[in-house]
Enzyme design. Structure first.
Site, short mmCIF file in Angstrom:
data_model
loop_
_atom_site.label_atom_id
_atom_site.label_comp_id
_atom_site.label_asym_id
_atom_site.label_seq_id
_atom_site.Cartn_x
_atom_site.Cartn_y
_atom_site.Cartn_z
N GLN A 51 37.24 -13.34 16.11
CA GLN A 51 37.97 -14.61 16.19
C GLN A 51 37.09 -15.86 16.06
O GLN A 51 37.53 -16.86 15.50
CB GLN A 51 38.77 -14.67 17.50
CG GLN A 51 39.83 -13.58 17.60
CD GLN A 51 40.42 -13.48 19.00
OE1 GLN A 51 40.93 -14.45 19.56
NE2 GLN A 51 40.35 -12.30 19.59
N CYS A 169 38.35 -20.76 23.58
CA CYS A 169 37.49 -21.64 22.79
C CYS A 169 38.10 -23.03 22.66
O CYS A 169 38.61 -23.40 21.59
CB CYS A 169 37.20 -21.06 21.42
SG CYS A 169 35.87 -21.99 20.63
N CYS A 420 29.88 -22.64 23.07
CA CYS A 420 30.87 -23.04 22.06
C CYS A 420 30.13 -23.73 20.92
O CYS A 420 29.79 -24.91 21.04
CB CYS A 420 31.88 -23.99 22.69
SG CYS A 420 33.12 -24.52 21.50
P1 FAD Z 1 40.36 -10.54 22.91
O1 FAD Z 1 39.13 -10.35 22.10
O2 FAD Z 1 41.39 -11.49 22.40
O3 FAD Z 1 41.01 -9.10 23.13
C1 FAD Z 1 42.14 -8.88 23.96
C2 FAD Z 1 42.79 -7.58 23.49
O4 FAD Z 1 43.75 -7.16 24.47
C3 FAD Z 1 43.55 -7.77 22.18
O5 FAD Z 1 43.03 -6.89 21.19
C4 FAD Z 1 45.00 -7.46 22.53
O6 FAD Z 1 45.69 -6.78 21.52
C5 FAD Z 1 44.84 -6.58 23.79
N1 FAD Z 1 46.04 -6.62 24.65
C6 FAD Z 1 46.80 -7.68 24.98
N2 FAD Z 1 47.82 -7.31 25.77
C7 FAD Z 1 47.69 -5.95 25.93
C8 FAD Z 1 48.47 -4.99 26.63
N3 FAD Z 1 49.57 -5.31 27.31
N4 FAD Z 1 48.04 -3.71 26.61
C9 FAD Z 1 46.91 -3.36 25.93
N5 FAD Z 1 46.17 -4.23 25.24
C10 FAD Z 1 46.55 -5.53 25.24
N6 FAD Z 1 34.20 -17.59 21.21
C11 FAD Z 1 32.89 -17.89 21.10
O7 FAD Z 1 32.07 -17.36 21.86
N7 FAD Z 1 32.43 -18.76 20.16
C12 FAD Z 1 33.26 -19.35 19.28
O8 FAD Z 1 32.82 -20.11 18.42
C13 FAD Z 1 34.65 -19.05 19.35
N8 FAD Z 1 35.52 -19.61 18.48
C14 FAD Z 1 36.83 -19.25 18.52
C15 FAD Z 1 37.69 -19.82 17.59
C16 FAD Z 1 39.02 -19.45 17.56
C17 FAD Z 1 39.94 -20.09 16.56
C18 FAD Z 1 39.51 -18.47 18.47
C19 FAD Z 1 40.95 -18.02 18.42
C20 FAD Z 1 38.65 -17.92 19.42
C21 FAD Z 1 37.32 -18.31 19.46
N9 FAD Z 1 36.43 -17.81 20.42
C22 FAD Z 1 35.10 -18.14 20.35
C23 FAD Z 1 36.96 -17.08 21.61
C24 FAD Z 1 36.76 -15.58 21.58
O9 FAD Z 1 37.28 -15.02 20.41
C25 FAD Z 1 37.44 -14.98 22.79
O10 FAD Z 1 37.02 -15.67 23.94
C26 FAD Z 1 37.10 -13.50 22.96
O11 FAD Z 1 37.62 -12.78 21.88
C27 FAD Z 1 37.64 -12.98 24.28
O12 FAD Z 1 37.54 -11.59 24.37
P2 FAD Z 1 38.66 -10.77 25.19
O13 FAD Z 1 38.27 -9.35 25.11
O14 FAD Z 1 38.88 -11.39 26.51
O15 FAD Z 1 40.00 -11.03 24.37
#
Ligand code: FAD
Length: 491
Positions: A51, A169, A420
């Site tokens: 992402q 983010c 960030c």
């Molecule tokens: P995610 O990677 O989003 O994963 C969560 C997962 O849980 C998903 O695959 C989803 O399908 C699954 N899920 C949801 N509900 C359920 C359920 N009920 N049962 C089972 N599975 C489920 N971060 C940086 O460090 N630097 C950046 O420059 C940056 N830029 C960004 C720009 C954008 C436009 C975006 C959208 C994000 C950015 N980020 C950045 C943020 C970063 O992508 C997220 O903080 C990171 O992916 C968080 O990881 P996570 O595992 O918490 O969530």
């Protein structure tokens, strides 16, 4: 290619909910430590996106495809992928119920469900995203549209919104704005005034009187490399030159402005992004230099795509609606979506009042259920919700969950780290690294300045680190490198 395993097993020593950045990182770490088949990952999506790359996709600097992998290729060896979604948590029985009806039990669990995008909280937004001019870098479905809209922009307001909720983010809506500004400048729709100022400066230095230049530039024989409108004319004139005087600049200039075709780029944000002075100043300078109309304490509540009108409610100092609204006409609208904790988490016993997972901010252990830990955006920790923060979360739970499995108390403390990389143009980045107390910069250089090397890190190094380090459970954040650089700085 590894094939995904659809479960028959109904019990796992460690169950990981969510196969995003945090879930895959946690599953990879523990699949290496525990016997084969001990780790199960519940993740409904077939495609996994990097992402942080979405900002660059929206700016036409990367393809969406380059940021996508099939989930099945990322499941760690020895772990089992359950391609389903958690619908209900029953922590008192160490049980989860899936959408498909299966029930899975666990000894230990890591919740890494991320944050849910809630375009539905803005009236008309979901429909508007299907219409011309409206896009969002937050969704793989609408991120490529951002670049197309910026390239097709013909003038009017380009509006970038920031929601009145937590968001992952929080810098991304600003990045979208700055990148659009760069694209519009490259297309010659913004910044003509600064080109004219440069023209005047050169004229002054060379002591040339340039009255009447504006009109003269429209006539045969007069050109300027300082303006995207007249630079190609320079080459044409040089090729057609048949003799006579070739002057640097025309000989007359009249005070005045060229008509700008793009009138305004406006960024609506709830509050200024980073509380850290050096980043704040740098960000403000960027917005000033780009002549961005930054309006704060407004929240997008409705999009009327028929009339291309966005409605904002005004917010008070506590971010509560004041009961007053404002309509803004848009040609381009980039929506920073409201977000909430994922549905199944919000209604569970793991959640606090806000719906996010209630964990001890230091150990990342659930406050109510000590065999459960959290990672990533779904927790109520005060860090900025970023993949960078996930690296430090993973380091913390690797130790603490291992200790819990050995019947010991967690001892590792999460340091609050997040980062960030604030993309301020198509080739400059402010590499912001911080926690709630201040900057936590990794390199010995001043990272609050927008630089090309930080852009190269964002464009090339960080995706590599994500695919080969973070989600494979090898990258625990830059704390060690930071300590080495501190030693260099202090010498
Ligand atoms: P995610 O990677 O989003 O994963 C969560 C997962 O849980 C998903 O695959 C989803 O399908 C699954 N899920 C949801 N509900 C359920 C359920 N009920 N049962 C089972 N599975 C489920 N971060 C940086 O460090 N630097 C950046 O420059 C940056 N830029 C960004 C720009 C954008 C436009 C975006 C959208 C994000 C950015 N980020 C950045 C943020 C970063 O992508 C997220 O903080 C990171 O992916 C968080 O990881 P996570 O595992 O918490 O969530």
């Amino acid at each position: 290619m590894k094939t995904s395993t659809v479960v028959n097993a109904k019990h796992f020593k460690l169950l990981v909910v969510g196969g995003g950045a945090g879930g895959l990182g946690a599953a990879s770490k523990f699949a290496r430590k525990l016997p084969r088949g001990s780790v199960g990952i519940i993740e409904p999506r077939e495609d996994h996106y990097y992402q942080p790359g979405f900002t660059l996709v929206g700016g036409g600097l990367m393809t969406l495809e380059a940021n996508r992998r099939k989930q099945e290729t990322l499941i760690p060896k020895g772990a089992t992928w359950i391609r389903d979604k958690v619908q209900l948590f029953t922590p008192t029985q160490n049980l989860v119920k899936l959408r498909g009806g299966d029930e899975i039990s666990y000894d230990y669990m890591v919740i890494a469900m991320g944050i849910q995008l809630r375009f539905d909280m803005i009236k008309g937004a979901k429909e508007a995203l299907e219409t011309p001019g409206v896009c969002s870098n937050y969704s793989p479905f609408y991120v490529e549209k951002h670049y197309r809209e910026a390239m097709n922009f013909k003038g009017g307001n380009a509006v970038f919104t920031f929601p009145n909720t937590p968001i992952k983010c929080a810098g991304a809506p600003q990045k979208a704005c700055y990148i659009t500004d760069s694209i519009l400048r490259k297309r010659g729709l913004l910044g003509i005034e600064s080109y004219l100022k440069s023209l005047e400066k050169v004229a002054r230095e060379k002591d040339i009187d340039i009255k009447g230049a504006k009109e003269a530039l429209e006539t045969p024989g007069v050109c300027s490399n300082y303006s995207p409108f007249y630079v190609e004319k320079h080459y044409r004139k040089a090729m057609n030159f048949k003799g006579g005087n070739a002057s640097d600049l025309c000989d007359q200039f009249e005070e005045g402005k060229l008509l700008l075709e793009a009138t305004l780029v406006s960024l609506e944000i709830k509050k200024l992004l980073f509380g850290i002075e050096s980043y704040l100043k740098s960000r403000e300078k960027v917005a000033r230099e780009k002549d961005i109309d930054v309006r704060t304490r407004r929240n997008l509540i409705e999009v009327d795509s028929n009339n291309k009108m966005a409605t904002f409610e005004f917010l008070d100092e506590d971010s509560k609606p004041k009961g007053k609204t404002e309509k803004v006409e848009y040609s381009l609208l980039h929506i920073g979506p409201p977000c909430s904790a994922p549905e199944a988490l919000r209604s569970s016993q793991f959640a606090d009042k806000s719906g996010f997972m209630d964990v001890d901010w230091s150990s990342l252990q659930s406050k109510r259920f000590p065999n459960v830990f959290g990672v990533g955006d779904c927790m109520n920790t005060p860090n900025a919700k970023t993949a960078a923060a996930v690296s430090s979360h993973l380091k913390t739970i690797e130790t603490n969950l291992t200790q819990a499995m050995q019947g010991k108390q967690p001892c590792m403390e999460y340091d609050g780290y997040a980062s960030c990389p604030l993309v301020v143009s198509t080739n400059r980045v402010i590499l912001a690294e911080f926690n709630s107390k201040g900057a936590m910069e990794t390199t010995p250089f001043d990272q609050s300045k927008p630089t090309y090397w930080a852009y190269l890190m964002k464009r090339y190094f960080m995706p590599m680190l994500y695919w080969n380090g973070l989600i494979k459970g090898f990258w625990n954040g830059p704390a060690t490198i930071r300590n080495c650089s501190r030693m260099i700085r202090s010498k």
